[in-house]
Write an enzyme that holds these catalytic residues in place. Sequence first.
Site, PDB file in Angstrom:
ATOM      1  N   ASP A   1       6.981  -7.628  -6.872  1.00  0.00           N
ATOM      2  CA  ASP A   1       7.562  -8.870  -6.539  1.00  0.00           C
ATOM      3  C   ASP A   1       6.271  -9.136  -5.434  1.00  0.00           C
ATOM      4  O   ASP A   1       6.448  -8.631  -3.822  1.00  0.00           O
ATOM      5  CB  ASP A   1       8.597  -8.629  -6.262  1.00  0.00           C
TER       6      ASP A   1
ATOM      7  N   GLU B   1       0.677  -8.360 -16.678  1.00  0.00           N
ATOM      8  CA  GLU B   1      -0.770  -8.505 -16.744  1.00  0.00           C
ATOM      9  C   GLU B   1      -1.496  -9.342 -18.000  1.00  0.00           C
ATOM     10  O   GLU B   1      -1.665 -10.101 -18.156  1.00  0.00           O
ATOM     11  CB  GLU B   1      -0.861  -7.151 -17.174  1.00  0.00           C
TER      12      GLU B   1
ATOM     13  N   GLU C   1      12.943   1.775 -11.220  1.00  0.00           N
ATOM     14  CA  GLU C   1      12.889   0.352 -11.451  1.00  0.00           C
ATOM     15  C   GLU C   1      14.025   0.454 -10.883  1.00  0.00           C
ATOM     16  O   GLU C   1      15.932   1.255 -10.983  1.00  0.00           O
ATOM     17  CB  GLU C   1      13.293   0.441 -12.964  1.00  0.00           C
TER      18      GLU C   1
ATOM     19  N   GLU D   1       5.259   5.438 -11.221  1.00  0.00           N
ATOM     20  CA  GLU D   1       5.623   3.413 -10.712  1.00  0.00           C
ATOM     21  C   GLU D   1       6.268   3.461 -10.419  1.00  0.00           C
ATOM     22  O   GLU D   1       7.375   3.562 -10.772  1.00  0.00           O
ATOM     23  CB  GLU D   1       4.942   3.127 -12.949  1.00  0.00           C
TER      24      GLU D   1
ATOM     25  N   ASP E   1      16.239   1.798  -5.983  1.00  0.00           N
ATOM     26  CA  ASP E   1      15.691   1.942  -4.545  1.00  0.00           C
ATOM     27  C   ASP E   1      14.178   2.364  -3.969  1.00  0.00           C
ATOM     28  O   ASP E   1      14.659   3.310  -3.326  1.00  0.00           O
ATOM     29  CB  ASP E   1      16.222   0.920  -3.796  1.00  0.00           C
TER      30      ASP E   1
HETATM   31  N1  SAM Z   1       6.078  -3.311 -13.444  1.00  0.00           N
HETATM   32  C1  SAM Z   1       6.023  -3.923 -14.528  1.00  0.00           C
HETATM   33  C2  SAM Z   1       5.017  -5.169 -15.398  1.00  0.00           C
HETATM   34  O1  SAM Z   1       3.913  -5.733 -14.610  1.00  0.00           O
HETATM   35  O2  SAM Z   1       5.340  -5.916 -16.136  1.00  0.00           O
HETATM   36  C3  SAM Z   1       7.429  -5.372 -13.628  1.00  0.00           C
HETATM   37  C4  SAM Z   1       6.428  -6.411 -12.818  1.00  0.00           C
HETATM   38  S1  SAM Z   1       8.361  -7.560 -12.008  1.00  0.00           S
HETATM   39  C5  SAM Z   1       7.498  -8.106 -11.641  1.00  0.00           C
HETATM   40  C6  SAM Z   1       8.944  -6.244 -10.520  1.00  0.00           C
HETATM   41  C7  SAM Z   1       9.802  -4.881 -11.120  1.00  0.00           C
HETATM   42  O3  SAM Z   1       9.212  -3.688  -9.877  1.00  0.00           O
HETATM   43  C8  SAM Z   1      11.218  -5.860 -11.311  1.00  0.00           C
HETATM   44  O4  SAM Z   1      11.505  -4.837 -11.762  1.00  0.00           O
HETATM   45  C9  SAM Z   1      11.778  -5.271  -9.602  1.00  0.00           C
HETATM   46  O5  SAM Z   1      13.482  -5.141 -10.036  1.00  0.00           O
HETATM   47  C10 SAM Z   1      11.290  -3.929  -9.326  1.00  0.00           C
HETATM   48  N2  SAM Z   1      10.752  -3.226  -8.231  1.00  0.00           N
HETATM   49  C11 SAM Z   1      11.061  -4.588  -7.219  1.00  0.00           C
HETATM   50  N3  SAM Z   1      10.924  -3.880  -6.214  1.00  0.00           N
HETATM   51  C12 SAM Z   1      11.737  -2.196  -6.115  1.00  0.00           C
HETATM   52  C13 SAM Z   1      11.822  -1.431  -5.525  1.00  0.00           C
HETATM   53  N4  SAM Z   1      12.109  -1.701  -4.196  1.00  0.00           N
HETATM   54  N5  SAM Z   1      12.222  -0.161  -6.148  1.00  0.00           N
HETATM   55  C14 SAM Z   1      12.842  -0.173  -7.741  1.00  0.00           C
HETATM   56  N6  SAM Z   1      11.979  -0.832  -8.636  1.00  0.00           N
HETATM   57  C15 SAM Z   1      11.606  -2.231  -7.364  1.00  0.00           C
END
Ligand code: SAM
Length: 217
Positions: free
Chosen positions: A117, A195, A68, A43, A95
């Site tokens: 995001d 969600e 993450e 994920e 990342d």
């Molecule tokens: N998936 C979770 C949920 O549905 O509850 C979290 C959603 S949150 C809006 C998006 C997460 O993706 C954030 O914690 C952000 O730090 C992480 N994220 C965004 N771009 C990323 C990247 N390029 N690499 C790793 N993590 C990333």
Amino acid sequence: MRLKHIKGAEEAVASSPFVIHDAKERRGAWRELFGNEGAVHIEIGMGKGRFLMELAAQNPHINYIGIERYSSVLLRAIQKMEEEPLPNLYFLCEDASELEQFFAPGEVDLIYLNFSDPWPKARHARRRLTSTEYLKRYAAVLASDGRVEFKTDNETLFDFSLESVEEAGWTLLGCTRNLHQDSRMNEGNIMTEYEERFSSKGNPIYKLIAVPPCGPS
Ligand code: SAM
């Protein structure tokens, strides 16, 4: 996502046995870490890890890796793992733009993207986890029968994602604009933190499942 820095998070992540710190050296050898030949599901943007932890508990024969990039967010997942460790789940604090440096071609069977995001500004479109740039990265690491499953409550991001899927030559295996009312697509659905939050406000949840084009992309 608004991020609150948590004091000590970097140190906790750096010393956690649940976080893999040498991901690039594991490229091509993730199954050795798990000690089996099972499928590898990841994920990207796992947040606090609720979705993956529930999946991993339900499917002990599948190997899970959560990615993450922020330690303050990952910290919550680590704390949950300390309470209830799962042998088939590890985390990367990295990342995802470097995905191909972590996984060899064909090493990943399924990629989950949940409530990614939206990056609403056009100049940031390449950062969206469903941009064609990211789809290329996914195609490079997915197995020949691999797939991406993406959920969001953001209609604009969903429409953008459908366009990316088409532009990149991927095939759509499933698509719904109201997941929780779609009995086939919703079967076995595990809710993520986001969600639960958005659907409790009445927002419909969008989901797509897509597979990359055959052969090298
Ligand atoms: N998936 C979770 C949920 O549905 O509850 C979290 C959603 S949150 C809006 C998006 C997460 O993706 C954030 O914690 C952000 O730090 C992480 N994220 C965004 N771009 C990323 C990247 N390029 N690499 C790793 N993590 C990333």
